[in-house]
Design an enzyme around this catalytic site. Structure first.
Site, PDB file in Angstrom:
ATOM      1  N   ASN A   9       0.862  -1.173   0.000  1.00  0.00           N
ATOM      2  CA  ASN A   9       0.000   0.000   0.000  1.00  0.00           C
ATOM      3  C   ASN A   9       0.903   1.230   0.000  1.00  0.00           C
ATOM      4  O   ASN A   9       1.474   1.577   1.030  1.00  0.00           O
ATOM      5  CB  ASN A   9      -0.906  -0.021   1.241  1.00  0.00           C
ATOM      6  CG  ASN A   9      -1.754   1.234   1.356  1.00  0.00           C
ATOM      7  OD1 ASN A   9      -1.798   2.054   0.433  1.00  0.00           O
ATOM      8  ND2 ASN A   9      -2.427   1.404   2.483  1.00  0.00           N
ATOM      9  N   TRP A  10       1.009   1.847  -1.156  1.00  0.00           N
ATOM     10  CA  TRP A  10       1.925   2.988  -1.280  1.00  0.00           C
ATOM     11  C   TRP A  10       1.348   4.280  -0.708  1.00  0.00           C
ATOM     12  O   TRP A  10       2.036   5.301  -0.671  1.00  0.00           O
ATOM     13  CB  TRP A  10       2.320   3.193  -2.752  1.00  0.00           C
ATOM     14  CG  TRP A  10       3.315   2.191  -3.247  1.00  0.00           C
ATOM     15  CD1 TRP A  10       3.948   1.223  -2.511  1.00  0.00           C
ATOM     16  CD2 TRP A  10       3.807   2.051  -4.583  1.00  0.00           C
ATOM     17  NE1 TRP A  10       4.789   0.499  -3.309  1.00  0.00           N
ATOM     18  CE2 TRP A  10       4.729   0.984  -4.588  1.00  0.00           C
ATOM     19  CE3 TRP A  10       3.554   2.721  -5.780  1.00  0.00           C
ATOM     20  CZ2 TRP A  10       5.397   0.581  -5.743  1.00  0.00           C
ATOM     21  CZ3 TRP A  10       4.220   2.320  -6.940  1.00  0.00           C
ATOM     22  CH2 TRP A  10       5.135   1.264  -6.908  1.00  0.00           C
ATOM     23  N   LYS A  11       0.082   4.240  -0.332  1.00  0.00           N
ATOM     24  CA  LYS A  11      -0.569   5.444   0.217  1.00  0.00           C
ATOM     25  C   LYS A  11      -0.325   6.634  -0.733  1.00  0.00           C
ATOM     26  O   LYS A  11      -0.264   6.435  -1.949  1.00  0.00           O
ATOM     27  CB  LYS A  11      -0.080   5.706   1.647  1.00  0.00           C
ATOM     28  CG  LYS A  11      -0.203   4.444   2.515  1.00  0.00           C
ATOM     29  CD  LYS A  11       0.006   4.671   3.979  1.00  0.00           C
ATOM     30  CE  LYS A  11      -0.168   3.350   4.726  1.00  0.00           C
ATOM     31  NZ  LYS A  11      -0.059   3.475   6.163  1.00  0.00           N
ATOM     32  N   HIS A  95      -9.584   1.293   4.865  1.00  0.00           N
ATOM     33  CA  HIS A  95      -8.315   1.502   5.573  1.00  0.00           C
ATOM     34  C   HIS A  95      -8.543   2.513   6.703  1.00  0.00           C
ATOM     35  O   HIS A  95      -9.321   3.457   6.556  1.00  0.00           O
ATOM     36  CB  HIS A  95      -7.247   2.011   4.595  1.00  0.00           C
ATOM     37  CG  HIS A  95      -5.871   1.975   5.181  1.00  0.00           C
ATOM     38  ND1 HIS A  95      -5.431   2.929   6.071  1.00  0.00           N
ATOM     39  CD2 HIS A  95      -4.859   1.083   5.043  1.00  0.00           C
ATOM     40  CE1 HIS A  95      -4.191   2.625   6.439  1.00  0.00           C
ATOM     41  NE2 HIS A  95      -3.824   1.510   5.832  1.00  0.00           N
ATOM     42  N   GLU A  97      -6.894   4.944   7.660  1.00  0.00           N
ATOM     43  CA  GLU A  97      -6.640   6.342   7.287  1.00  0.00           C
ATOM     44  C   GLU A  97      -7.839   6.926   6.547  1.00  0.00           C
ATOM     45  O   GLU A  97      -8.127   8.121   6.655  1.00  0.00           O
ATOM     46  CB  GLU A  97      -5.354   6.428   6.441  1.00  0.00           C
ATOM     47  CG  GLU A  97      -4.130   6.206   7.315  1.00  0.00           C
ATOM     48  CD  GLU A  97      -2.934   5.596   6.610  1.00  0.00           C
ATOM     49  OE1 GLU A  97      -2.902   5.564   5.368  1.00  0.00           O
ATOM     50  OE2 GLU A  97      -2.013   5.132   7.322  1.00  0.00           O
ATOM     51  N   GLU A 169      -5.250  -4.593  10.820  1.00  0.00           N
ATOM     52  CA  GLU A 169      -4.260  -3.524  10.970  1.00  0.00           C
ATOM     53  C   GLU A 169      -4.565  -2.733  12.237  1.00  0.00           C
ATOM     54  O   GLU A 169      -5.383  -1.806  12.208  1.00  0.00           O
ATOM     55  CB  GLU A 169      -4.309  -2.575   9.772  1.00  0.00           C
ATOM     56  CG  GLU A 169      -3.883  -3.195   8.463  1.00  0.00           C
ATOM     57  CD  GLU A 169      -3.284  -2.161   7.523  1.00  0.00           C
ATOM     58  OE1 GLU A 169      -2.151  -2.360   7.066  1.00  0.00           O
ATOM     59  OE2 GLU A 169      -3.937  -1.127   7.264  1.00  0.00           O
ATOM     60  N   GLY A 175       2.644   2.661  10.849  1.00  0.00           N
ATOM     61  CA  GLY A 175       3.599   3.757  10.676  1.00  0.00           C
ATOM     62  C   GLY A 175       4.347   4.151  11.936  1.00  0.00           C
ATOM     63  O   GLY A 175       4.986   5.192  11.978  1.00  0.00           O
ATOM     64  N   SER A 214       3.644  -1.667  10.529  1.00  0.00           N
ATOM     65  CA  SER A 214       5.096  -1.711  10.793  1.00  0.00           C
ATOM     66  C   SER A 214       5.732  -3.055  10.441  1.00  0.00           C
ATOM     67  O   SER A 214       6.630  -3.530  11.144  1.00  0.00           O
ATOM     68  CB  SER A 214       5.389  -1.331  12.253  1.00  0.00           C
ATOM     69  OG  SER A 214       4.957  -0.004  12.498  1.00  0.00           O
ATOM     70  N   GLY A 235       2.994  -0.886   4.314  1.00  0.00           N
ATOM     71  CA  GLY A 235       3.093   0.516   3.915  1.00  0.00           C
ATOM     72  C   GLY A 235       4.537   0.885   3.620  1.00  0.00           C
ATOM     73  O   GLY A 235       5.083   0.588   2.545  1.00  0.00           O
TER      74      GLY A 235
HETATM   75  P1  13P Z   1       3.150   0.699   7.691  1.00  0.00           P
HETATM   76  O1  13P Z   1       3.649  -0.608   7.113  1.00  0.00           O
HETATM   77  O2  13P Z   1       3.871   1.894   7.159  1.00  0.00           O
HETATM   78  O3  13P Z   1       3.050   0.646   9.179  1.00  0.00           O
HETATM   79  O4  13P Z   1       1.635   0.876   7.150  1.00  0.00           O
HETATM   80  C1  13P Z   1       0.745  -0.166   7.305  1.00  0.00           C
HETATM   81  C2  13P Z   1      -0.475   0.140   6.513  1.00  0.00           C
HETATM   82  O5  13P Z   1      -1.232   1.018   6.866  1.00  0.00           O
HETATM   83  C3  13P Z   1      -0.704  -0.631   5.288  1.00  0.00           C
HETATM   84  O6  13P Z   1      -1.999  -0.443   4.815  1.00  0.00           O
END
Ligand code: 13P
Length: 257
Positions: A9-11, A95, A97, A169, A175, A214, A235
């Site tokens: 997931n590159w966000k 998600h 976010e 998650e 993150g 993470s 991420g």
């Molecule tokens: P990180 O791997 O940066 O913690 O993000 C996880 C995430 O939100 C994947 O959708």
């Protein structure tokens, strides 16, 4: 047996040029990997370019979000039909976010899950508790609500179910550099599986459950080594091709021993 799946997931990272640069190098770094689905979810504008670069590889294209209608006056939105046209196979839904910054609620998530099935996209439904909910021992209650509200009210046929993926998650682990422990994540995966079984019976054992938050090359196998965790939603560690390749190669090596 459920096939392992690792989803990037590159966000909101990478310009088109950066995304294409990654994709020119990455397939070569995972060319020895077999029997693991690798899904790349870039920002929308990079989807067409990546779909061209991914032709002839075993990599799979995913999207980070979508709207639930086929078309219409919905300024700024992208429809499932548009994603299908580009060759997208998976779509991340709900998600944390999106729930937090874009006010996505249970009804909206349910509609998106229904639309993804209707248009032949495989939904990756994200669930997970935040820090306060965890501190007050509400993790199971929250996950139960998130799963049942997302899947209530529409009928799924048996063959559709295994196409769904559920990603656990925990919000506090995203993150932060502090992942859940492997045993804790497995306990939640078992709980999620029990909920799915409660709703659909044995066929739900084919649904894949991922851990996200993470995940790094150094800790990925703490999760994928568990019986009920079928992969990861990644991420930060998916943004650099060598790090993401290390992570996938670690899962591949573990499966071979
Ligand atoms: P990180 O791997 O940066 O913690 O993000 C996880 C995430 O939100 C994947 O959708």
């Amino acid at each position: 047996m459920r096939q392992k799946i690792v989803v990037a997931n590159w966000k909101m990272y990478k310009t088109i040029a950066e995304a294409e640069d990654f994709m020119k190098r990455f397939p070569g770094e995972v060319s020895g990997v077999k029997d693991i689905e690798i899904v790349i979810c870039p920002p929308f504008i990079s989807l067409p370019g990546l779909s061209v670069l991914m032709k002839g590889t075993s990599l799979i294209l995913g999207a980070q979000n979508m709207y639930w209608q086929k078309e219409g006056a919905f300024t700024g939105e992208i429809s499932p039909l548009m994603l299908r046209e580009i060759g997208v196979e998976y779509v991340i839904i709900g998600h944390s976010e999106r729930r937090k910054y874009f006010n996505e609620n249970d009804l909206c998530i349910k509609r998106k899950i229904a639309a993804s099935f209707a248009y032949g996209l495989n939904p990756i439904l994200c669930v997970g508790e935040n820090f306060e909910q965890r501190s007050s021992n509400e993790t199971e209650k929250i996950i139960r609500e998130q799963i049942f509200s997302a899947l209530e009210g529409f009928n799924l046929e048996e063959h559709q179910l295994p196409k769904m993926v559920v990603a656990y998650e925990p919000v506090w682990a995203i993150g932060t550099g502090t992942p859940a422990g492997g045993d804790d994540a497995e306990a939640i995966a078992i709980y999620i599986r029990s909920l799915l079984r409660e709703k659909w019976g044995e066929v739900s054992d084919q649904i894949r459950i991922l851990y996200g938050g993470s995940v790094k090359p150094e800790n990925i196998t703490e999760f994928t080594g568990k019986e009920n965790i079928d992969g990861a939603l990644v991420g930060n560690s998916s943004l650099k091709e060598n790090i993401f390749a290390d992570l996938i190669n670690a899962v591949f090596r573990e499966r071979r021993v």
